[in-house]
Structure formats: C-alpha cells, structure tokens
Design a protein around this motif. Structure first.
Motif, PDB file in Angstrom:
ATOM      1  N   PRO A  67       0.835  -1.204   0.000  1.00  0.00           N
ATOM      2  CA  PRO A  67       0.000   0.000   0.000  1.00  0.00           C
ATOM      3  C   PRO A  67       0.869   1.253   0.000  1.00  0.00           C
ATOM      4  CG  PRO A  67      -0.710  -1.562   1.695  1.00  0.00           C
ATOM      5  CD  PRO A  67       0.611  -2.037   1.186  1.00  0.00           C
ATOM      6  N   THR A  68       0.560   2.166  -0.906  1.00  0.00           N
ATOM      7  CA  THR A  68       1.408   3.338  -1.112  1.00  0.00           C
ATOM      8  C   THR A  68       0.563   4.601  -1.148  1.00  0.00           C
ATOM      9  OG1 THR A  68       2.921   1.968  -2.429  1.00  0.00           O
ATOM     10  CG2 THR A  68       3.158   4.349  -2.621  1.00  0.00           C
ATOM     11  N   LEU A  69       1.018   5.634  -0.444  1.00  0.00           N
ATOM     12  CA  LEU A  69       0.369   6.936  -0.459  1.00  0.00           C
ATOM     13  C   LEU A  69       0.891   7.709  -1.667  1.00  0.00           C
ATOM     14  CD1 LEU A  69       0.714   7.895   3.331  1.00  0.00           C
ATOM     15  CD2 LEU A  69      -0.937   6.362   2.229  1.00  0.00           C
ATOM     16  N   VAL A  70      -0.018   8.231  -2.499  1.00  0.00           N
ATOM     17  CA  VAL A  70       0.374   8.892  -3.750  1.00  0.00           C
ATOM     18  C   VAL A  70      -0.183  10.312  -3.765  1.00  0.00           C
ATOM     19  CG1 VAL A  70       0.300   8.784  -6.271  1.00  0.00           C
ATOM     20  CG2 VAL A  70       0.344   6.654  -4.929  1.00  0.00           C
ATOM     21  N   CYS A  71       0.711  11.289  -3.966  1.00  0.00           N
ATOM     22  CA  CYS A  71       0.321  12.686  -4.152  1.00  0.00           C
ATOM     23  C   CYS A  71       0.472  13.010  -5.636  1.00  0.00           C
ATOM     24  CB  CYS A  71       1.206  13.609  -3.314  1.00  0.00           C
ATOM     25  SG  CYS A  71       1.119  13.296  -1.533  1.00  0.00           S
ATOM     26  N   LYS A  72      -0.627  13.435  -6.276  1.00  0.00           N
ATOM     27  CA  LYS A  72      -0.633  13.643  -7.720  1.00  0.00           C
ATOM     28  C   LYS A  72      -0.534  15.123  -8.054  1.00  0.00           C
ATOM     29  CE  LYS A  72      -3.406   9.481  -8.549  1.00  0.00           C
ATOM     30  NZ  LYS A  72      -4.610   8.913  -9.185  1.00  0.00           N
ATOM     31  N   TYR A  73       0.467  15.464  -8.871  1.00  0.00           N
ATOM     32  CA  TYR A  73       0.721  16.846  -9.254  1.00  0.00           C
ATOM     33  C   TYR A  73       0.509  17.068 -10.749  1.00  0.00           C
ATOM     34  CZ  TYR A  73       2.772  17.496  -4.639  1.00  0.00           C
ATOM     35  OH  TYR A  73       2.961  17.576  -3.291  1.00  0.00           O
ATOM     36  N   GLY A  74      -0.452  16.391 -11.332  1.00  0.00           N
ATOM     37  CA  GLY A  74      -0.779  16.591 -12.742  1.00  0.00           C
ATOM     38  C   GLY A  74       0.403  16.319 -13.645  1.00  0.00           C
ATOM     39  N   PRO A  84       2.307   3.858   6.465  1.00  0.00           N
ATOM     40  CA  PRO A  84       2.882   3.422   7.736  1.00  0.00           C
ATOM     41  C   PRO A  84       2.312   2.076   8.158  1.00  0.00           C
ATOM     42  CG  PRO A  84       2.205   5.719   7.860  1.00  0.00           C
ATOM     43  CD  PRO A  84       1.661   5.180   6.575  1.00  0.00           C
ATOM     44  N   PRO A  85       3.152   1.170   8.688  1.00  0.00           N
ATOM     45  CA  PRO A  85       2.658  -0.137   9.123  1.00  0.00           C
ATOM     46  C   PRO A  85       1.606   0.003  10.226  1.00  0.00           C
ATOM     47  CG  PRO A  85       5.064  -0.084   9.056  1.00  0.00           C
ATOM     48  CD  PRO A  85       4.585   1.320   8.880  1.00  0.00           C
ATOM     49  N   LEU A  86       0.641  -0.906  10.234  1.00  0.00           N
ATOM     50  CA  LEU A  86      -0.406  -0.981  11.256  1.00  0.00           C
ATOM     51  C   LEU A  86      -1.273   0.274  11.312  1.00  0.00           C
ATOM     52  CD1 LEU A  86       1.582  -2.630  14.196  1.00  0.00           C
ATOM     53  CD2 LEU A  86       0.298  -3.741  12.374  1.00  0.00           C
ATOM     54  N   GLN A  87      -1.283   1.065  10.229  1.00  0.00           N
ATOM     55  CA  GLN A  87      -2.097   2.268  10.178  1.00  0.00           C
ATOM     56  C   GLN A  87      -3.153   2.131   9.080  1.00  0.00           C
ATOM     57  OE1 GLN A  87      -1.460   5.737  11.748  1.00  0.00           O
ATOM     58  NE2 GLN A  87      -0.619   4.356  13.302  1.00  0.00           N
ATOM     59  N   THR A  88      -4.322   2.705   9.316  1.00  0.00           N
ATOM     60  CA  THR A  88      -5.355   2.828   8.286  1.00  0.00           C
ATOM     61  C   THR A  88      -5.349   4.268   7.807  1.00  0.00           C
ATOM     62  OG1 THR A  88      -6.723   1.110   9.304  1.00  0.00           O
ATOM     63  CG2 THR A  88      -7.812   2.640   7.798  1.00  0.00           C
ATOM     64  N   CYS A  89      -5.167   4.473   6.495  1.00  0.00           N
ATOM     65  CA  CYS A  89      -5.043   5.819   5.945  1.00  0.00           C
ATOM     66  C   CYS A  89      -6.130   6.075   4.903  1.00  0.00           C
ATOM     67  CB  CYS A  89      -3.663   6.011   5.306  1.00  0.00           C
ATOM     68  SG  CYS A  89      -2.283   5.895   6.482  1.00  0.00           S
ATOM     69  N   ASN A  90      -6.577   7.318   4.872  1.00  0.00           N
ATOM     70  CA  ASN A  90      -7.552   7.758   3.879  1.00  0.00           C
ATOM     71  C   ASN A  90      -7.056   9.030   3.213  1.00  0.00           C
ATOM     72  OD1 ASN A  90      -9.803   5.803   4.359  1.00  0.00           O
ATOM     73  ND2 ASN A  90      -9.732   6.705   6.401  1.00  0.00           N
ATOM     74  N   PRO A  91      -7.201   9.127   1.872  1.00  0.00           N
ATOM     75  CA  PRO A  91      -6.780  10.352   1.190  1.00  0.00           C
ATOM     76  C   PRO A  91      -7.715  11.508   1.535  1.00  0.00           C
ATOM     77  CG  PRO A  91      -7.810   8.819  -0.352  1.00  0.00           C
ATOM     78  CD  PRO A  91      -7.689   8.091   0.938  1.00  0.00           C
ATOM     79  N   VAL A  92      -7.157  12.636   1.861  1.00  0.00           N
ATOM     80  CA  VAL A  92      -7.915  13.851   2.144  1.00  0.00           C
ATOM     81  C   VAL A  92      -7.218  14.998   1.434  1.00  0.00           C
ATOM     82  CG1 VAL A  92      -8.778  13.031   4.387  1.00  0.00           C
ATOM     83  CG2 VAL A  92      -6.613  14.281   4.267  1.00  0.00           C
ATOM     84  N   SER A  93      -7.786  16.199   1.522  1.00  0.00           N
ATOM     85  CA  SER A  93      -7.201  17.356   0.858  1.00  0.00           C
ATOM     86  C   SER A  93      -5.818  17.651   1.427  1.00  0.00           C
ATOM     87  CB  SER A  93      -8.106  18.571   1.047  1.00  0.00           C
ATOM     88  OG  SER A  93      -7.519  19.728   0.475  1.00  0.00           O
ATOM     89  N   GLY A  94      -4.820  17.647   0.561  1.00  0.00           N
ATOM     90  CA  GLY A  94      -3.464  17.998   0.969  1.00  0.00           C
ATOM     91  C   GLY A  94      -2.644  16.863   1.528  1.00  0.00           C
ATOM     92  N   PHE A  96      -2.985  12.799   3.787  1.00  0.00           N
ATOM     93  CA  PHE A  96      -3.638  11.569   4.199  1.00  0.00           C
ATOM     94  C   PHE A  96      -3.887  11.605   5.714  1.00  0.00           C
ATOM     95  CE2 PHE A  96      -0.911  10.949   0.608  1.00  0.00           C
ATOM     96  CZ  PHE A  96      -1.692  10.233  -0.297  1.00  0.00           C
ATOM     97  N   GLN A  97      -5.076  11.169   6.098  1.00  0.00           N
ATOM     98  CA  GLN A  97      -5.394  11.055   7.518  1.00  0.00           C
ATOM     99  C   GLN A  97      -5.249   9.592   7.906  1.00  0.00           C
ATOM    100  OE1 GLN A  97      -6.165  13.845   9.403  1.00  0.00           O
ATOM    101  NE2 GLN A  97      -5.775  12.444  11.111  1.00  0.00           N
ATOM    102  N   CYS A  98      -4.334   9.342   8.850  1.00  0.00           N
ATOM    103  CA  CYS A  98      -4.024   7.968   9.235  1.00  0.00           C
ATOM    104  C   CYS A  98      -4.306   7.769  10.716  1.00  0.00           C
ATOM    105  CB  CYS A  98      -2.560   7.632   8.948  1.00  0.00           C
ATOM    106  SG  CYS A  98      -2.110   7.752   7.193  1.00  0.00           S
ATOM    107  N   SER A  99      -4.697   6.567  11.058  1.00  0.00           N
ATOM    108  CA  SER A  99      -4.936   6.229  12.462  1.00  0.00           C
ATOM    109  C   SER A  99      -4.739   4.740  12.630  1.00  0.00           C
ATOM    110  CB  SER A  99      -6.342   6.630  12.901  1.00  0.00           C
ATOM    111  OG  SER A  99      -7.317   5.910  12.166  1.00  0.00           O
ATOM    112  N   GLY A 100      -4.531   4.313  13.863  1.00  0.00           N
ATOM    113  CA  GLY A 100      -4.360   2.894  14.136  1.00  0.00           C
ATOM    114  C   GLY A 100      -3.487   2.659  15.344  1.00  0.00           C
ATOM    115  N   ILE A 101      -2.690   1.608  15.298  1.00  0.00           N
ATOM    116  CA  ILE A 101      -1.845   1.204  16.417  1.00  0.00           C
ATOM    117  C   ILE A 101      -0.429   1.705  16.176  1.00  0.00           C
ATOM    118  CG2 ILE A 101      -0.942  -0.756  17.711  1.00  0.00           C
ATOM    119  CD1 ILE A 101      -3.905  -0.283  18.061  1.00  0.00           C
ATOM    120  N   ILE A 102       0.161   2.271  17.220  1.00  0.00           N
ATOM    121  CA  ILE A 102       1.561   2.691  17.125  1.00  0.00           C
ATOM    122  C   ILE A 102       2.432   1.447  17.085  1.00  0.00           C
ATOM    123  CG2 ILE A 102       3.426   3.887  18.296  1.00  0.00           C
ATOM    124  CD1 ILE A 102       1.383   5.736  19.526  1.00  0.00           C
TER     125      ILE A 102
END
Length: 223
Positions: A67-74, A84-94, A96-102
C-alpha cells in the motif's frame, strides 16, 4: 477457576492495549506545487521549460504489492511513500489522515560485545567482538621475559588504567586515553582498564587473574 482465567485473559488484553496505544496523524504531501525538469545534460543551444503544477489529488494505490500513499501533481508527476505499518489511511485534501496502532520501535542495543577472554601471552584480542585474533586486534599480550610483560594497544587503539572500580561507558570515555603500553606489574587482578578500540568504540576490561601464561579478562564494549 474459569472465572479467574477469564479475568486474567481480560487483564492481559488490557495490558496489550496499554502498550500499543492508538494514534492519529495527518501525513501531508511534500508541497503545494512540484517542478519536473530534465536532468540529462543537453547539447549547446538546446534548452527546456520545466513543468510546474499544483497538487491536484491524493490516492492510495498498491505498488509492488505494498500500500502506497500517492500525491498527484498533474503534468509534474507523482510523489509516493509507503503507508505506515499498522495504520489505516484515507486520502484527504493535501495529504492523508491515518490512524491505528503505534508500531513498537526496536531499541538499539547499547552493548556491542561482552564476555570473558582468556588471552595467552604473545596473542592478541579484538574487543569489538571478543575474539583472540590478529584481525582487528586492540590488545597485544606482550611477554619480553617471564617477568616483564605488557598490554600493548594495537591498530590505533588507546587505553588508560581506571583502577579498582568500574568506570562504565561514560567514565571511560572521559578518561586520558593514550597509545602507551601498560606494564602488567601495574595492573593486578581486579584492575579495570578503559580502551578505545580500533573502531572507535568504548570498552572496559577487568583483569580477572593470571593462570600460568594466560591472562583472564572480562570485558564490555559499547556501541
């Protein structure tokens, strides 16, 4: 008995949750705009116009099976990093919002090597790994005759006599290191000697005693 067992399991589960707390973090894309340009040297009289574009969107993709976080610049391209391992991430403006276990981070071991070395006279010891060997040796047990013997630093190692009390890493590091050899008449059993190894590590040895032509040393070498 069953009730006590269930209480124990619940307590252990609670302890696990305490040692692995939940976390939330915003991972921001590297910048509001990105510039793409050719880095290959161009012949004389040729030039290029770099492409500059703003951040258009964010996405989470599977790249190389990860799983890879991608920022697109046209037209300027994409910037990526692994989720990040053990994290759930969602794309948001600007970003990614991630949460989960440290994820617990491994702690570096402060000790590189530790143990006892039985060093025969005329042989050498490597304090970085505790081996009796010439390779990377830090100490030489020199025997001029049955009475006159020395500990001699090797390969740029230095040392100083700490005395009857252990100095520890910080105490040893603050001492007056020198490249001079030390007569064994000055280091009876129980004496501590601080060494800076040929690899620059701090080490402390203790003279345990003498058995015939063999010198027994206990040592600790820190990273």
């Amino acid at each position: 008995m069953l009730r006590k067992f269930l209480v124990l399991i619940a307590g252990l589960a609670g302890l696990a949750l305490m040692t692995l707390p939940a976390s939330a973090a915003f991972i921001q894309c590297p910048g509001a705009t990105m510039k793409r340009e050719i880095t290959t040297p161009l012949p004389n009289n040729w030039w290029q116009t770099p492409i500059v574009a703003g951040l258009q969107s964010t996405d989470i993709q599977t790249i190389g099976g990860k799983p890879t976080l991608v920022c697109k610049y046209g037209a300027a391209g994409q910037i990526m990093r692994l989720k990040p391992p053990l994290q759930t991430c969602n794309p948001v403006s600007g970003g990614f919002q991630c949460s989960g276990i440290i994820q617990p981070q491994p702690q570096p071991n402060p000790i590189k090597s530790q143990g006892t070395i039985n060093l025969p006279q005329t042989y050498m010891a490597n304090l970085d790994n505790g081996q009796v060997t010439q390779a990377g040796a830090d100490l030489w047990y020199e025997a001029v005759n049955p009475i006159v013997k020395f500990l001699v630093p090797q390969n740029g190692a230095t040392m100083w006599v700490g005395g009857a009390s252990a100095q520890g890493k910080n105490g040893c590091a603050a001492g007056p290191f020198a490249g001079s050899k030390i007569p064994l008449l000055l280091v009876p059993a129980g004496t501590h000697i601080c060494v800076k190894t040929d690899q620059g590590r701090i080490s402390e040895i203790r003279v345990n005693g003498y058995g015939g032509t063999t010198l027994s040393l206990s040592y600790t070498t820190w990273n």
